[in-house]
Design an enzyme around this catalytic site. Structure first.
Site, PDB file in Angstrom:
ATOM      1  N   LEU A  76      65.928 -81.240 -23.572  1.00 10.59           N
ATOM      2  CA  LEU A  76      67.155 -80.598 -24.043  1.00 10.59           C
ATOM      3  C   LEU A  76      68.182 -80.433 -22.929  1.00 10.59           C
ATOM      4  CD1 LEU A  76      65.657 -77.746 -26.277  1.00 10.59           C
ATOM      5  CD2 LEU A  76      66.768 -79.842 -27.065  1.00 10.59           C
ATOM      6  N   GLY A  82      64.358 -75.538 -13.946  1.00  9.16           N
ATOM      7  CA  GLY A  82      63.640 -76.765 -14.245  1.00  9.16           C
ATOM      8  C   GLY A  82      64.165 -77.370 -15.527  1.00  9.16           C
ATOM      9  N   ASP A 197      74.075 -62.782 -14.239  1.00 11.75           N
ATOM     10  CA  ASP A 197      74.335 -64.230 -14.296  1.00 11.75           C
ATOM     11  C   ASP A 197      74.978 -64.624 -15.624  1.00 11.75           C
ATOM     12  OD1 ASP A 197      74.433 -66.734 -13.161  1.00 11.75           O
ATOM     13  OD2 ASP A 197      72.399 -67.287 -13.726  1.00 11.75           O
TER      14      ASP A 197
END
Length: 373
Positions: A76, A82, A197
């Protein structure tokens, strides 16, 4: 969870510039600190959570089978943590997103631990649902609910010609939902959680463009008692970090509010937080927008050209006013996220009506003008 020191001078694509693996300080939210916080458990229980770590534990074999041995056609996307794969759990048939830690990557075991703990203890309709995790040997994987529409970034920037752009109403709906997720972290969780974030790529979209905040590896427990901030190494994504945090490492709830203001500006203007393909004065979105906030006659120039003028004029002015307040340089001048939720929830109910638009013209009430300092 691609991230790097906010204060760096990026010369490439900001979201791809990353730093070395953070040290132990980054994850000051430890197992003991989180699991021993009864108020966090209490709030999680109120919103459908549990008083214990509820995420399911998977074996690596189960997840490899779900993602067809991590075949390329199941991929995806990829970030600092990762690669993320689409999979189907054999035990339940549920479609999931499986994030596999890159053992040579930038995010480590501590961010993995923080993510598992945060999303196991905190539950809200605007936070992504963590189904489980795998910690077999040196394998580290996270299993989330699958969000079929991808991220907000996928629908806002670098659109292919055949992809439909987001209309104004959908943008405000997404903004309101993301703000509600942030409000839950700031006001409902006890102790509060600083997300740290917030950016377009971390806002995932489900059916009907329902937004959910994701990637909690950098989240931190906020200040409690008479403390005004928490001090930490500066981490985040360049272009979204609050200036006082980037300069001092002092993190507050208002740091998240600044980041939200940047995201809201992206949604209004269609511009990226940092875009090095633009002329020098336009590469940083906030720096470009600040002079325009002072002249109401230029507000219409700030609207995303892809909207083709199909937005309520008053709604545009009000949304820009909210964004302007959120990205104030002084943190105490920024609004509480609860007030942002109130404003955006209202704006999400306002739909573009061409007939009303022609009658309304460019008149606005004093509430729609540039916010007063």
């Amino acid at each position: 969870m691609g991230c790097f020191p906010c204060g760096s001078n990026s010369s490439g694509n900001a979201k791809n510039k990353q730093t070395k693996k953070p040290d132990d300080e980054i994850a000051s939210t430890s197992v003991e600190k989180l699991t021993s916080a009864p108020d966090v458990k209490k709030e999680a229980s109120k919103d459908g959570g549990s008083d214990r770590i509820a995420a399911h534990t998977f074996t690596f074999r189960e997840l490899a089978a779900a993602a067809k041995n991590f075949r390329a056609d199941c991929l995806l996307g990829e970030g600092g943590f990762g690669r993320v794969y689409k999979g189907r759990l054999e035990s339940t048939g549920q479609v999931v997103a499986i994030k596999q830690l890159d053992r040579n990557g930038l995010q480590g075991n501590r961010e993995f631990l923080v993510e598992v703990l945060m999303l196991s203890l905190l539950h809200h309709s605007n936070l992504v649902n963590l189904i489980g995790y795998c910690a077999d040997g040196d394998q580290r994987l996270l299993v989330y609910e699958y969000m079929p529409l991808g991220s907000l970034e996928d629908h806002l920037h670098d659109l292919p010609p055949d992809k439909r752009q987001l209309d104004w109403h959908t943008r405000m709906k997404i903004a309101a939902g993301a703000a509600k997720g942030l409000e839950y972290l700031h006001d409902k969780a006890n102790p509060p959680v600083i997300y740290r974030d917030l950016k377009c790529s971390n806002i995932l979209l489900g059916e009907g463009f329902h937004p959910k905040l994701s990637d909690f590896g950098l989240a931190k427990l906020g200040p409690v008692g008479d403390k005004t901030h928490v001090s930490t190494r500066v981490m985040g994504t360049y272009g979204y970090c609050a200036p006082e945090y980037a300069m001092t490492g002092q993190l507050t709830l208002k740091s998240d509010v600044y980041s939200f203001g940047v995201v809201l500006l992206e949604m209004i203007t269609g511009r990226k937080a940092i875009d090095n393909s633009r002329a020098g004065g336009e590469q940083n979105l906030v720096a470009w927008a600040r002079p325009l906030f002072k002249d109401r006659r230029k507000f219409a120039q700030m609207a995303d050209p892809l909207l083709q003028g199909q937005y309520p004029i008053r709604g545009l002015y009000q949304a820009l006013a909210v964004a302007a307040m959120c990205v104030q340089e002084q943190p105490n001048m920024r609004p509480l996220i609860a007030d942002v939720v109130t404003a955006l929830t209202y704006l999400a109910t306002q739909k573009y009506e061409p007939e009303a638009q022609s009658n309304q013209g460019y008149r606005t009430s004093s509430r729609c003008s540039t916010p007063r300092r």
